[in-house]
Write a protein that holds these residues in place. Sequence first.
Motif, PDB file in Angstrom:
ATOM      1  N   GLY A  76     -10.973   4.278   0.691  1.00  0.00           N
ATOM      2  CA  GLY A  76     -10.483   4.144   1.888  1.00  0.00           C
ATOM      3  C   GLY A  76     -11.283   4.554   3.241  1.00  0.00           C
ATOM      4  O   GLY A  76     -11.638   3.945   4.172  1.00  0.00           O
ATOM      5  N   ASN A 133       0.996   4.517  -2.559  1.00  0.00           N
ATOM      6  CA  ASN A 133       1.027   5.758  -2.266  1.00  0.00           C
ATOM      7  C   ASN A 133       2.434   6.667  -2.914  1.00  0.00           C
ATOM      8  O   ASN A 133       2.288   7.696  -3.368  1.00  0.00           O
ATOM      9  CB  ASN A 133       1.030   6.102  -0.528  1.00  0.00           C
ATOM     10  CG  ASN A 133      -0.347   5.924  -0.346  1.00  0.00           C
ATOM     11  OD1 ASN A 133      -1.261   6.709  -0.523  1.00  0.00           O
ATOM     12  ND2 ASN A 133      -0.520   5.064   0.601  1.00  0.00           N
ATOM     13  N   ILE A 174     -10.112   9.019   6.546  1.00  0.00           N
ATOM     14  CA  ILE A 174      -9.091   8.984   5.263  1.00  0.00           C
ATOM     15  C   ILE A 174      -9.552  10.068   4.442  1.00  0.00           C
ATOM     16  O   ILE A 174      -9.030  10.761   3.678  1.00  0.00           O
ATOM     17  CB  ILE A 174      -9.025   7.489   4.730  1.00  0.00           C
ATOM     18  CG1 ILE A 174      -8.435   6.613   5.577  1.00  0.00           C
ATOM     19  CG2 ILE A 174      -8.471   7.639   3.366  1.00  0.00           C
ATOM     20  CD1 ILE A 174      -8.379   5.354   5.501  1.00  0.00           C
ATOM     21  N   THR A 202     -14.233   1.876   3.120  1.00  0.00           N
ATOM     22  CA  THR A 202     -13.632   0.518   3.489  1.00  0.00           C
ATOM     23  C   THR A 202     -13.009   0.532   4.699  1.00  0.00           C
ATOM     24  O   THR A 202     -12.794  -0.730   5.583  1.00  0.00           O
ATOM     25  CB  THR A 202     -13.010  -0.250   2.519  1.00  0.00           C
ATOM     26  OG1 THR A 202     -11.717   0.597   2.221  1.00  0.00           O
ATOM     27  CG2 THR A 202     -13.980  -0.343   1.265  1.00  0.00           C
ATOM     28  N   VAL A 203     -12.173   1.589   5.381  1.00  0.00           N
ATOM     29  CA  VAL A 203     -11.382   1.399   6.395  1.00  0.00           C
ATOM     30  C   VAL A 203     -11.899   2.290   7.412  1.00  0.00           C
ATOM     31  O   VAL A 203     -12.083   1.900   8.744  1.00  0.00           O
ATOM     32  CB  VAL A 203      -9.992   1.715   6.189  1.00  0.00           C
ATOM     33  CG1 VAL A 203      -9.201   1.710   7.209  1.00  0.00           C
ATOM     34  CG2 VAL A 203      -9.435   0.892   5.114  1.00  0.00           C
ATOM     35  N   GLN A 247       0.829  -1.250   0.077  1.00  0.00           N
ATOM     36  CA  GLN A 247      -0.038  -0.113   0.052  1.00  0.00           C
ATOM     37  C   GLN A 247       1.021   1.375   0.062  1.00  0.00           C
ATOM     38  O   GLN A 247       0.678   2.180  -0.611  1.00  0.00           O
ATOM     39  CB  GLN A 247      -0.871  -0.073   1.224  1.00  0.00           C
ATOM     40  CG  GLN A 247      -1.850   1.083   1.258  1.00  0.00           C
ATOM     41  CD  GLN A 247      -2.966   0.861   2.505  1.00  0.00           C
ATOM     42  OE1 GLN A 247      -3.644  -0.299   2.478  1.00  0.00           O
ATOM     43  NE2 GLN A 247      -2.759   1.684   3.244  1.00  0.00           N
ATOM     44  N   GLN A 286      -6.764  12.315   3.050  1.00  0.00           N
ATOM     45  CA  GLN A 286      -6.238  12.220   1.707  1.00  0.00           C
ATOM     46  C   GLN A 286      -7.090  12.913   0.894  1.00  0.00           C
ATOM     47  O   GLN A 286      -6.569  13.613  -0.180  1.00  0.00           O
ATOM     48  CB  GLN A 286      -6.242  10.577   1.561  1.00  0.00           C
ATOM     49  CG  GLN A 286      -5.796  10.374   0.370  1.00  0.00           C
ATOM     50  CD  GLN A 286      -5.553   8.641   0.047  1.00  0.00           C
ATOM     51  OE1 GLN A 286      -5.454   8.102   1.326  1.00  0.00           O
ATOM     52  NE2 GLN A 286      -5.229   8.211  -0.956  1.00  0.00           N
TER      53      GLN A 286
END
Length: 116
Positions: free
Chosen positions: A90, A57, A98, A93-94, A53, A102
């Motif tokens: 992100g 990035n 984020i 899902t996370v 990952q 981001q």
Amino acid sequence: MKLIADVAIVLVALLHLYFLVLEMFWWTKPMGRRVFGLSAEFALASKALAANQGLYNGFLAAGLLWGLIDGLAAFKLFFLGCVIVAGVFGAITVNRRILYVQSLPAVLALVLVLSS
């Protein structure tokens, strides 16, 4: 306005280089575990996935910097779009954070590029 847009892109690229370092090198270290809220066991078990990952990035940062060097708005827009999509995914899902860490800076940079 172009200078401000380019500075925003540099900031987004630097942010992604920071993510690269966190995910590739500091994932199992105290700082990386603290930033991502990981247990030592989970960090160790997911180290290879995090490094992968982090590499992605790094590619996003490289693409943004390439757009700055070449001066092509299409590259800037494409890679900012990639950052935004990755951040939205992100967030879904996370972790919702984020989206703000981001995607929001990339959206601001995208708006600045489009208005310059």
